[in-house]
Write a protein that holds these residues in place. Structure first.
Motif, PDB file in Angstrom:
ATOM      1  N   SER A  39     -31.491   8.859 -41.291  1.00 56.57           N
ATOM      2  CA  SER A  39     -30.999   8.286 -42.556  1.00 56.57           C
ATOM      3  C   SER A  39     -29.630   7.602 -42.420  1.00 56.57           C
ATOM      4  N   HIS A  40     -28.931   7.819 -41.305  1.00 53.55           N
ATOM      5  CA  HIS A  40     -27.609   7.210 -41.094  1.00 53.55           C
ATOM      6  C   HIS A  40     -27.656   6.020 -40.133  1.00 53.55           C
ATOM      7  N   THR A  41     -28.845   5.557 -39.806  1.00 51.97           N
ATOM      8  CA  THR A  41     -28.986   4.508 -38.804  1.00 51.97           C
ATOM      9  C   THR A  41     -28.454   3.168 -39.288  1.00 51.97           C
ATOM     10  N   CYS A  42     -28.044   2.350 -38.338  1.00 49.79           N
ATOM     11  CA  CYS A  42     -27.625   0.986 -38.648  1.00 49.79           C
ATOM     12  C   CYS A  42     -28.759   0.007 -38.345  1.00 49.79           C
ATOM     13  N   PHE A  43     -29.908   0.547 -37.951  1.00 53.83           N
ATOM     14  CA  PHE A  43     -31.052  -0.287 -37.598  1.00 53.83           C
ATOM     15  C   PHE A  43     -32.078  -0.330 -38.727  1.00 53.83           C
ATOM     16  N   ASP A  44     -32.769  -1.451 -38.843  1.00 54.43           N
ATOM     17  CA  ASP A  44     -33.845  -1.627 -39.812  1.00 54.43           C
ATOM     18  C   ASP A  44     -35.098  -0.997 -39.214  1.00 54.43           C
ATOM     19  N   VAL A  45     -35.381   0.219 -39.616  1.00 51.69           N
ATOM     20  CA  VAL A  45     -36.455   1.016 -39.025  1.00 51.69           C
ATOM     21  C   VAL A  45     -37.796   0.294 -39.095  1.00 51.69           C
ATOM     22  N   ASP A  46     -38.040  -0.445 -40.167  1.00 52.06           N
ATOM     23  CA  ASP A  46     -39.315  -1.149 -40.324  1.00 52.06           C
ATOM     24  C   ASP A  46     -39.481  -2.310 -39.347  1.00 52.06           C
ATOM     25  N   LYS A  47     -38.382  -2.797 -38.783  1.00 48.94           N
ATOM     26  CA  LYS A  47     -38.443  -3.939 -37.865  1.00 48.94           C
ATOM     27  C   LYS A  47     -38.224  -3.544 -36.406  1.00 48.94           C
ATOM     28  N   CYS A  48     -37.942  -2.286 -36.152  1.00 55.48           N
ATOM     29  CA  CYS A  48     -37.693  -1.815 -34.787  1.00 55.48           C
ATOM     30  C   CYS A  48     -38.993  -1.334 -34.148  1.00 55.48           C
ATOM     31  N   SER A  49     -39.063  -1.473 -32.835  1.00 54.43           N
ATOM     32  CA  SER A  49     -40.256  -1.046 -32.097  1.00 54.43           C
ATOM     33  C   SER A  49     -39.851  -0.436 -30.768  1.00 54.43           C
ATOM     34  N   THR A  50     -40.677   0.503 -30.303  1.00 54.96           N
ATOM     35  CA  THR A  50     -40.510   1.033 -28.954  1.00 54.96           C
ATOM     36  C   THR A  50     -41.812   0.791 -28.190  1.00 54.96           C
ATOM     37  N   TYR A  51     -41.669   0.599 -26.885  1.00 51.42           N
ATOM     38  CA  TYR A  51     -42.812   0.291 -26.037  1.00 51.42           C
ATOM     39  C   TYR A  51     -42.769   1.179 -24.802  1.00 51.42           C
ATOM     40  N   ARG A  52     -43.838   1.905 -24.576  1.00 52.23           N
ATOM     41  CA  ARG A  52     -43.976   2.729 -23.375  1.00 52.23           C
ATOM     42  C   ARG A  52     -44.553   1.842 -22.281  1.00 52.23           C
ATOM     43  N   GLN A  53     -43.780   1.656 -21.239  1.00 53.95           N
ATOM     44  CA  GLN A  53     -44.143   0.702 -20.189  1.00 53.95           C
ATOM     45  C   GLN A  53     -44.409   1.461 -18.884  1.00 53.95           C
ATOM     46  N   TRP A  54     -45.608   2.015 -18.783  1.00 53.41           N
ATOM     47  CA  TRP A  54     -45.973   2.910 -17.684  1.00 53.41           C
ATOM     48  C   TRP A  54     -45.761   2.279 -16.310  1.00 53.41           C
ATOM     49  N   ASN A  55     -45.908   0.977 -16.204  1.00 55.55           N
ATOM     50  CA  ASN A  55     -45.841   0.304 -14.903  1.00 55.55           C
ATOM     51  C   ASN A  55     -44.577  -0.536 -14.730  1.00 55.55           C
ATOM     52  N   GLN A  56     -43.521  -0.185 -15.446  1.00 55.31           N
ATOM     53  CA  GLN A  56     -42.251  -0.914 -15.363  1.00 55.31           C
ATOM     54  C   GLN A  56     -41.132   0.057 -14.968  1.00 55.31           C
ATOM     55  N   PRO A  57     -41.007   0.377 -13.686  1.00 54.73           N
ATOM     56  CA  PRO A  57     -40.025   1.394 -13.279  1.00 54.73           C
ATOM     57  C   PRO A  57     -38.580   1.069 -13.624  1.00 54.73           C
ATOM     58  N   ASN A  58     -38.248  -0.198 -13.817  1.00 53.15           N
ATOM     59  CA  ASN A  58     -36.877  -0.536 -14.187  1.00 53.15           C
ATOM     60  C   ASN A  58     -36.612  -0.370 -15.674  1.00 53.15           C
ATOM     61  N   GLU A  59     -37.680  -0.216 -16.458  1.00 54.62           N
ATOM     62  CA  GLU A  59     -37.541   0.012 -17.896  1.00 54.62           C
ATOM     63  C   GLU A  59     -38.820   0.668 -18.424  1.00 54.62           C
ATOM     64  N   TYR A  60     -38.963   1.950 -18.103  1.00 49.97           N
ATOM     65  CA  TYR A  60     -40.159   2.678 -18.517  1.00 49.97           C
ATOM     66  C   TYR A  60     -40.315   2.715 -20.034  1.00 49.97           C
ATOM     67  N   LEU A  61     -39.216   2.687 -20.739  1.00 54.59           N
ATOM     68  CA  LEU A  61     -39.253   2.674 -22.198  1.00 54.59           C
ATOM     69  C   LEU A  61     -38.360   1.546 -22.691  1.00 54.59           C
ATOM     70  N   ARG A  62     -38.903   0.698 -23.564  1.00 57.19           N
ATOM     71  CA  ARG A  62     -38.135  -0.414 -24.133  1.00 57.19           C
ATOM     72  C   ARG A  62     -38.086  -0.240 -25.634  1.00 57.19           C
ATOM     73  N   ALA A  63     -36.902  -0.466 -26.193  1.00 58.90           N
ATOM     74  CA  ALA A  63     -36.725  -0.413 -27.649  1.00 58.90           C
ATOM     75  C   ALA A  63     -36.128  -1.731 -28.112  1.00 58.90           C
ATOM     76  N   ASP A  64     -36.801  -2.358 -29.065  1.00 60.94           N
ATOM     77  CA  ASP A  64     -36.276  -3.558 -29.710  1.00 60.94           C
ATOM     78  C   ASP A  64     -35.683  -3.118 -31.041  1.00 60.94           C
ATOM     79  N   LEU A  65     -34.362  -3.212 -31.150  1.00 64.83           N
ATOM     80  CA  LEU A  65     -33.630  -2.678 -32.294  1.00 64.83           C
ATOM     81  C   LEU A  65     -33.010  -3.818 -33.096  1.00 64.83           C
ATOM     82  N   ILE A  66     -33.324  -3.875 -34.361  1.00 65.73           N
ATOM     83  CA  ILE A  66     -32.816  -4.904 -35.255  1.00 65.73           C
ATOM     84  C   ILE A  66     -31.828  -4.241 -36.222  1.00 65.73           C
TER      85      ILE A  66
END
Length: 126
Positions: A39-66
């Motif tokens: 509830s204290h976030t500065c991000f627009d939760v409805d526009k943010c996404s996370t991506y599990r990238q099983w085959n991307q060892p340099n970024e196994y998890l990516r978050a696009d934060l708006i």
């Protein structure tokens, strides 16, 4: 500059045949949602996404934060505060946080390694 986190993971003994990256990716994804989208976030939760990238060892998890206000610097500060208080391993053996600030966005590449766990993440903040 693209960091080669995969080679650092390997040098610490974290390879797909010796470590369960899948469980760590799932756990970190859950933790990101709890710590960054409260509830204290500065991000627009409805526009943010996370991506599990099983085959991307340099970024196994990516978050696009708006951000709610378009203030990228506030987004970076919020991320860093939550990283230090809620997300990082308590006793990291190795931790790299690389912030690349552009005009209207930022990319934060993170490598975190503890004695028994390791993870790579990419946070894109707009």
């Amino acid at each position: 500059m693209l960091l080669n986190f995969e080679s650092i993971l390997i040098s610490h003994g974290f390879t797909p045949d010796r470590y369960d990256f899948e469980s760590t990716i799932i756990g970190f994804d859950y933790d990101l949602h709890i710590s960054l989208f409260d509830s204290h976030t500065c991000f627009d939760v409805d526009k943010c996404s996370t991506y599990r990238q099983w085959n991307q060892p340099n970024e196994y998890l990516r978050a696009d934060l708006i951000t709610l206000t378009g203030d990228v610097d506030a987004g970076i500060q919020f991320f860093y505060q939550r990283w230090c208080t809620e997300l990082r391993y308590q006793n990291p053996v190795r931790e790299v946080i690389d912030v690349q600030r552009l005009k209207q966005s930022a990319a934060i590449h993170v490598l975190t390694v503890s004695q028994h766990n390791a993870m790579t993440l990419l946070f894109n903040i707009k």
